[in-house]
Design an enzyme around this catalytic site. Structure first.
Site, mmCIF file in Angstrom:
data_model
loop_
_atom_site.group_PDB
_atom_site.id
_atom_site.type_symbol
_atom_site.label_atom_id
_atom_site.label_comp_id
_atom_site.label_asym_id
_atom_site.label_seq_id
_atom_site.Cartn_x
_atom_site.Cartn_y
_atom_site.Cartn_z
ATOM 1 N N GLY A 1 4.732 1.593 7.292
ATOM 2 C CA GLY A 1 5.962 1.302 6.915
ATOM 3 C C GLY A 1 7.066 2.197 6.681
ATOM 4 N N GLY B 1 4.516 -0.677 -2.350
ATOM 5 C CA GLY B 1 6.095 -0.896 -2.691
ATOM 6 C C GLY B 1 7.025 0.334 -1.182
ATOM 7 N N CYS C 1 9.251 -7.430 3.308
ATOM 8 C CA CYS C 1 8.117 -6.273 2.280
ATOM 9 C C CYS C 1 8.635 -6.713 0.772
ATOM 10 C CB CYS C 1 8.332 -4.767 2.230
ATOM 11 S SG CYS C 1 7.823 -4.155 1.236
ATOM 12 N N ASN D 1 4.109 -11.571 6.475
ATOM 13 C CA ASN D 1 4.023 -10.963 5.774
ATOM 14 C C ASN D 1 2.900 -11.131 4.533
ATOM 15 O OD1 ASN D 1 4.022 -8.608 4.133
ATOM 16 N ND2 ASN D 1 5.758 -7.627 5.241
ATOM 17 N N THR E 1 -5.715 -6.702 6.752
ATOM 18 C CA THR E 1 -6.919 -6.549 5.553
ATOM 19 C C THR E 1 -8.216 -6.351 5.994
ATOM 20 O OG1 THR E 1 -5.426 -7.518 4.286
ATOM 21 C CG2 THR E 1 -7.585 -7.190 3.587
#
Lengths: 303, 258
Positions: free
Chosen positions: A46, A72, A130, A192, A266
């Site tokens: 991102g 973040g 996000c 997401n 993942t």
């Protein structure tokens, strides 16, 4: 060998397997383990207009069949990407796509304009989902109005493929998908992470520095499948499915539910070779079931 | 340095006490060269509650027998399952990961390696490596009681061993930073790994005495090779991944309040 080629929006992919943003770095982190050019598409970490330090440690909590993260959007900004990352990733023989996030509408537009000038960048994945940044991010993706607005404005300045990544943290994800489709999105990708939480009962404290974080891994797969199924029925543009894909069978389930492509996230952390195993596994499945092309299984669920 | 994903065969699983086990793993292929401080991400099979790999320090490496040692502290279900593996079974490892401790600049440098708990693991490998390069090592190892002092015989092969225990059951009573060695001698290099409060106390001693000091951090990780950005620590250069920029850091780079 079956034909694995697939077009998704304006993207031409050698196979439907992509990597999910934030789980594959810039691709090169994985080149000791696999030939990354075999992957259909690499969605890089991102990226935001300006560099971000991300959230404080701890940013991760392991959960049953999954994990919570609160990274973040730590990244060095779009300028750094253009000057330092793009020259090395543009030579990779696959689709390298930038996941773009922002805090304000203006940030999204400015960064998208800069990325529009990169001739070897086939597309961007617009991240309006996000859950781990205080401002922007998911705030854009949880109402039809703001999702439509950001897609409309970015569409004006960005000419290549525009994939829009949707948040599952909404009442009706199909509505959002239809709203971004109407504003010119070439495809939608989902899901997401799901907003979640982990607690250390001994310390009576949250595990993550941000208290809440985004849940990923096999724990979310049934929810992701259901959402892909709903969205694929609701829109005409292609759907890219993701959420807990660990193997080829998982990927095929998403395609049967209506996804034209998949992203693996993942699972890369546990098996850095998983993308190649999924590509080979899809081919094996198609051969075993007598399909000549991967297109034949998109939405082929019998109900 | 190229990273590998390999299935290694368990040749020994020794229970050291109810908290610690030593696993010796043999590679069918020639082991790649590794450096002290580096670690492996170990996949835990057949444990439904364990989703991610576990980062474990390289404890020792024997290139002649192609064997790798992992010292495991049982802290949860993942490490418990790992310690239940049987001789002849395999463990899947991603390795070698991370950076390594720096070598001293001069041969006659006075070196002190301070370890506590399972943090002694990389220091055995470091001690063996330094001895092989003709450095003289002093090890200062601490534990709650003598049961928590591990691999003392192995350490003795590579240098002088000093110990502290909180209950006085072995060596001097107290914490490692209270050992008389630190009052009586000056060191040129200090390397440390152990619980964070211990490492901070060591770092504080090193800062006060203006001594070169490297610490090995142990943050929770999802990947171990710089993709997930979960294991960051705050440094003078901002948030950096412990798995790729570390686990070994010079204390001058960390933003520790010491």
């Amino acid at each position: 060998m079956a034909n694995l080629n697939i077009n998704i929006g304006k993207l031409q992919l050698k196979n439907p397997v992509m990597t999910a943003s934030g789980t594959f770095g810039y691709g090169t982190e994985y080149s000791d383990f696999i030939d990354i050019s075999r992957i259909g598409g690499i969605i890089v970490k991102g990226t935001t207009l300006r560099s971000r330090q991300g959230n404080a440690y701890p940013r991760m909590a392991e959960t049953p069949s999954g994990m919570l993260n609160a990274v973040g959007l730590q990244n060095k900004g779009v300028d750094y990407f253009i000057n330092h990352i793009y020259p090395t990733v543009k030579v990779i023989d696959t689709n390298v796509i930038v996941n773009l996030s922002g805090s304000t509408l203006e940030d999204y537009i400015e960064a998208a304009e800069m990325l529009n000038d990169l001739d070897k960048l086939p597309g961007i994945e617009l991240n309006i989902s996000c859950p781990n940044v205080k401002e922007g991010g998911m705030a854009f993706g949880i109402s039809c109005l703001s999702a439509a607005e950001v897609v409309r404005e970015v569409r004006r300045v960005y000419k290549n493929d525009l994939m829009v990544k949707l948040s599952p943290n909404v009442t009706d994800i199909s509505e959002i998908a239809r709203a971004v489709e109407a504003e010119g999105a070439d495809s939608v990708s989902l899901i997401n992470t799901l907003l979640g939480m982990a607690i250390d009962s001994e310390k009576r404290k949250p595990i993550l520095s941000t208290i809440t974080g985004g849940l990923s891994g096999p724990a979310v797969k049934p929810i992701a499948l259901r959402m892909v199924w709903e969205v694929a029925k609701a829109v005409k543009i292609p759907v890219v499915g993701m959420g807990g894909i660990m193997n080829a069978a998982d990927a095929i389930e998403f395609m049967l539910a209506g996804a034209s492509g998949v992203q693996i996230g993942t699972a890369n952390f546990i098996d850095p070779t998983v993308t190649i195993k999924v590509i080979d596994g899809i081919d094996e499945y198609l051969n075993r079931h007598g399909y000549s092309s991967v297109i034949d299984i998109i939405g082929a669920l019998e109900v | 340095m190229k990273k590998f994903m390999l299935d290694l065969i368990v040749t020994k699983n020794e229970t050291l006490n109810d908290q610690y086990s030593l696993l010796i793993l043999k590679s069918p292929e020639k082991l790649p060269e590794m450096f002290p401080g580096q670690f492996a991400e170990v996949r835990v099979d057949n444990s439904p509650t364990t989703f991610l790999r576990r980062p474990i320090s390289i404890n020792y490496i024997d290139y002649e027998t192609n064997e790798l040692w992992l010292l495991i502290q049982i802290v949860g279900e993942g490490t418990l399952k790992m310690c239940q593996v049987k001789v002849g079974e395999t463990l899947n490892l991603l390795f070698p990961l991370g950076n390594s401790f720096s070598l001293p600049n001069q041969k006659n440098a006075k070196l002190l390696l301070i370890g506590g708990g399972v943090g002694i693991a990389p220091l055995l490998f470091l001690g063996a490596y330094l001895k092989d390069k003709d450095f003289e090592c002093n090890f200062l190892l601490g534990g709650r009681s003598k049961d928590n002092l591990l691999q003392l015989r192995e350490f003795e092969q590579f240098g002088n061993v000093f110990t502290t225990t909180e209950d006085g059951s072995h060596g001097e009573r107290g914490f490692v930073t209270q050992h008389s060695l630190l009052k009586d001698s000056n060191f040129d290099y200090i390397y440390t790994c152990g619980p964070t409060p211990m490492m901070k106390a060591v770092a504080s001693y090193a800062a006060k005495t203006n001594t070169f000091c490297e610490v090995s951090l142990e943050n929770t990780m999802a990947c171990g090779f710089g993709a997930c950005l979960c294991c960051v620590t705050d440094t003078t250069e901002g948030h950096v991944c412990v798995c790729t920029e570390g686990p070994v850091f010079n204390i001058t780079k960390l933003k520790w309040q010491i």
